[in-house]
Design a protein around this motif. Structure first.
Motif, short mmCIF file in Angstrom:
data_model
loop_
_atom_site.label_atom_id
_atom_site.label_comp_id
_atom_site.label_asym_id
_atom_site.label_seq_id
_atom_site.Cartn_x
_atom_site.Cartn_y
_atom_site.Cartn_z
N PHE A 1 44.32 33.04 36.14
CA PHE A 1 43.77 33.99 35.62
C PHE A 1 43.05 34.96 36.51
CE2 PHE A 1 38.79 35.50 33.99
CZ PHE A 1 39.41 36.42 33.52
N LEU A 2 42.38 34.30 37.91
CA LEU A 2 42.52 34.52 38.85
C LEU A 2 42.99 35.62 39.59
CD1 LEU A 2 40.87 35.94 41.31
CD2 LEU A 2 40.86 33.67 42.35
N ALA A 3 44.78 34.77 39.79
CA ALA A 3 45.48 35.75 40.18
C ALA A 3 46.50 36.68 39.68
CB ALA A 3 46.94 35.10 40.45
N ARG A 4 46.31 36.64 37.96
CA ARG A 4 46.89 37.49 37.37
C ARG A 4 45.28 38.97 37.33
NH1 ARG A 4 50.20 36.16 33.20
NH2 ARG A 4 50.94 34.32 34.13
N LEU A 5 44.24 39.04 37.30
CA LEU A 5 43.31 40.05 37.76
C LEU A 5 43.61 40.67 38.67
CD1 LEU A 5 40.15 38.24 37.22
CD2 LEU A 5 40.90 39.58 35.49
N HIS A 6 43.88 40.18 39.62
CA HIS A 6 44.43 40.73 41.01
C HIS A 6 45.64 41.27 41.05
CE1 HIS A 6 40.21 39.80 43.71
NE2 HIS A 6 40.67 38.92 43.06
N LEU A 7 46.72 40.80 40.81
CA LEU A 7 47.53 41.21 41.19
C LEU A 7 48.29 42.27 39.76
CD1 LEU A 7 49.29 37.87 42.45
CD2 LEU A 7 48.07 40.30 43.17
N GLU A 8 48.33 41.47 38.62
CA GLU A 8 48.62 42.44 37.10
C GLU A 8 47.71 43.46 37.01
OE1 GLU A 8 50.48 39.84 34.30
OE2 GLU A 8 51.32 38.06 36.31
N PHE A 9 46.70 42.80 36.00
CA PHE A 9 45.80 43.37 36.14
C PHE A 9 44.49 44.74 36.75
CE2 PHE A 9 44.87 39.38 33.36
CZ PHE A 9 46.23 39.56 33.14
N LEU A 10 44.90 44.79 38.26
CA LEU A 10 43.90 45.11 38.72
C LEU A 10 42.78 45.57 38.86
CD1 LEU A 10 46.79 48.25 39.50
CD2 LEU A 10 47.00 46.05 40.57
N LEU A 11 42.29 44.14 38.33
CA LEU A 11 40.69 43.97 37.64
C LEU A 11 39.85 43.19 38.90
CD1 LEU A 11 40.90 44.14 34.03
CD2 LEU A 11 40.53 45.98 36.08
N ASP A 12 38.16 43.91 38.92
CA ASP A 12 37.79 43.07 40.01
C ASP A 12 37.16 41.96 39.07
OD1 ASP A 12 36.17 42.09 42.20
OD2 ASP A 12 34.97 43.72 42.47
N PRO A 13 37.27 40.33 39.61
CA PRO A 13 37.23 39.48 39.28
C PRO A 13 35.04 39.17 38.99
CG PRO A 13 37.36 38.34 41.41
CD PRO A 13 38.31 39.96 41.21
N LEU A 14 34.44 40.25 40.18
CA LEU A 14 33.52 40.23 40.30
C LEU A 14 32.03 41.30 39.40
CD1 LEU A 14 32.84 40.75 43.95
CD2 LEU A 14 32.08 39.00 42.95
N ASP A 15 33.52 42.23 38.46
CA ASP A 15 32.81 42.58 37.54
C ASP A 15 32.82 41.99 36.58
OD1 ASP A 15 32.77 45.05 39.48
OD2 ASP A 15 35.30 46.16 38.30
N LEU A 16 33.04 41.06 36.04
CA LEU A 16 33.23 40.53 35.15
C LEU A 16 32.18 38.95 34.82
CD1 LEU A 16 36.27 38.48 34.51
CD2 LEU A 16 35.33 40.03 32.80
N GLY A 17 30.69 39.20 35.92
CA GLY A 17 29.88 38.99 35.91
C GLY A 17 29.67 37.76 35.32
#
Length: 359
Positions: free
Chosen positions: A119-135
C-alpha cells in the motif's frame, strides 16, 4: 493413567470439519475448521479488543480492517465494541483501500505487513500521494511474518504508531503483541501461548534452538483439552531474551503465502490426478513488497511440455484449491520417472514439511 491432551494441526481440524458444530471459522481452502462456542466467541472478541487497546486504539478512533476472512469479520466486530466506528475493507485493491480510509476518515488500519508495505509503495509510485495525508494514527500488523525493519519504516512513512500482533492462524484471534521488531511477544492472557518442541507432542520447555508456538487448552473451550500446533516457529535460547519469542519461520504441511496458509498435500493430490506430471517444485519469494509463488512442473512426456491445454489444467487445478495466485511454469526437460515434490522458500521462512527432520 490420565491421558494427555490431544495435539491438533490444521489438517486435524480440517478432517473434523464434517462433524464440527456451532460457529465454524473456516480457512479459504477449508483445510482448517475451528469450532467456536459462545465462550470462545466472547474470548476472541475480548482478546482482539485488548490487542487494539494495547496498540493505542480508543473510543474516538475509526478503524478499517483490511484482512481476509475469517479474521476480517472478527477484528471488525472487536473494533466496533471499543472504537467509534469499524469497517471491513477486505485484503484487496489498494486504491479502493485508500478511498475507504479517506471516506471513513479512518485513524486506524489493521492489515498484513506485506499489504501495508505494498500500500505504501503504491501511494508513492503509482498514486503519487503522501501517506501522511491519510492522518492514520495507528497501524496494526497481523497475519504474516514481516520483513526486517517493516515496523519502523511504516511508522516513519505514515507518522503512526505501528504494532505487530500475533493472531491465531486458525481464525485470527489476537494472542500476543509487540511494539518493536526486537521486542518479544507480550501474551494478551496468561497461559494462552507457549513454545513446544518441534518433534514431539510435549508441553515441557523445548531445549532449542527452535520451537513451535502452540495454543494451549486455555486458548479455546469448544475443543476441550486440545493443544493446537500453529505451524509458526521461533528461535529460543539466551540470545533471544525472555518472554514469548516472535515467530520467524513456519514448519509442516502448510506454507504461509500472503497471509494465507497453502496446503501442500492438497496441491500434491490435485496434480497427481493430471496425467503426465512427473513432479513439481514450489518456489516462494518476496522480491519486493509482496510474496510471489511459482510452481514449476516437470512432465513425463516431451509432447506435453508445449501443450497449452495441460498447462491450463494445472492452472485451473490450483485456482480451485486456494485464493493464492500461483504462477505456473513448465520445465524444459522431462523425467520418465516420478520424483518427490519440493518446496523452496527464498524468503527463508518455511523450514520443512517434516518437523522431525528440522534441526
Amino acid at each position: 493413567m490420565t491421558p494427555g491432551p490431544r495435539w491438533l494441526t490444521r489438517d486435524d481440524l480440517g478432517a473434523a470439519g464434517h462433524s464440527a458444530t456451532g460457529l465454524l471459522l473456516v480457512s479459504p481452502d477449508a483445510s482448517s475448521v475451528l469450532p467456536m462456542g459462545p465462550d470462545d466467541r466472547a474470548a476472541a472478541s475480548a482478546l482482539t479488543g485488548a490487542a487494539l487497546r494495547a496498540a493505542g486504539v480508543g473510543e474516538r478512533d475509526r478503524v478499517v480492517v483490511a484482512l481476509a476472512e475469517p479474521a476480517g469479520a472478527l477484528w471488525t466486530a472487536a473494533a466496533a465494541e471499543m472504537a467509534a466506528a469499524a469497517a471491513c475493507a477486505g485484503p484487496r485493491g489498494r486504491m479502493r483501500l485508500h478511498h475507504a480510509l479517506s471516506a471513513l476518515k479512518a485513524t486506524t488500519l489493521v492489515i498484513t505487513p506485506t499489504g501495508a508495505m505494498d500500500f505504501l509503495a503504491r501511494l508513492h509510485l503509482e498514486f503519487l500521494l503522501d501517506p501522511l495525508d491519510l492522518g492514520l494514527r495507528t497501524i496494526v500488523l497481523t497475519g504474516e511474518i514481516a520483513s526486517k525493519r517493516t515496523i519502523g519504516h511504516l511508522a516513519g512513512e505514515f507518522g503512526a504508531r505501528v504494532t505487530e500482533v500475533l493472531a491465531s492462524p486458525f481464525g485470527g484471534t489476537a494472542l500476543a503483541w509487540r511494539a518493536a521488531e526486537d521486542d518479544p511477544l507480550t501474551p494478551l492472557a496468561g497461559g494462552l501461548l507457549a513454545p513446544a518442541p518441534l518433534t514431539k507432542d510435549d508441553q515441557s520447555a523445548p531445549t532449542g534452538p527452535l520451537a513451535e508456538l502452540v495454543i494451549t487448552p486455555r486458548g479455546h473451550a469448544t475443543l476441550g483439552d486440545a493443544v493446537l500446533r500453529t505451524g509458526l516457529v521461533a528461535g529460543i535460547g539466551p540470545e533471544h531474551g525472555p518472554g514469548v519469542p516472535a515467530p520467524a519461520h513456519t514448519a509442516g504441511e502448510h506454507v504461509l503465502v500472503r497471509g494465507v496458509w497453502l496446503a501442500l498435500p492438497r496441491v500434491e493430490k490435485a496434480l497427481a490426478k493430471i496425467d503426465g506430471v512427473a513432479g513439481w517444485e514450489l518456489a516462494i519469494s518476496r522480491p519486493g513488497t509482496l510474496d510471489t509463488a511459482a510452481l514449476t512442473v516437470t512432465f513425463t512426456r516431451e509432447s506435453l511440455v508445449a501443450n497449452p491445454m495441460w498447462r491450463s489444467r494445472i492452472e485451473q487445478a490450483l485456482r480451485a484449491l486456494t485464493p493464492v495466485s500461483i504462477d505456473v511454469e513448465i520445465a524444459g526437460n522431462v523425467s520418465e520417472a516420478p520424483f518427490p515434490a519440493t518446496v523452496t522458500d527464498l524468503r527463508g521462512h518455511h523450514l520443512g514439511r517434516d518437523r522431525a527432520l528440522i534441526t
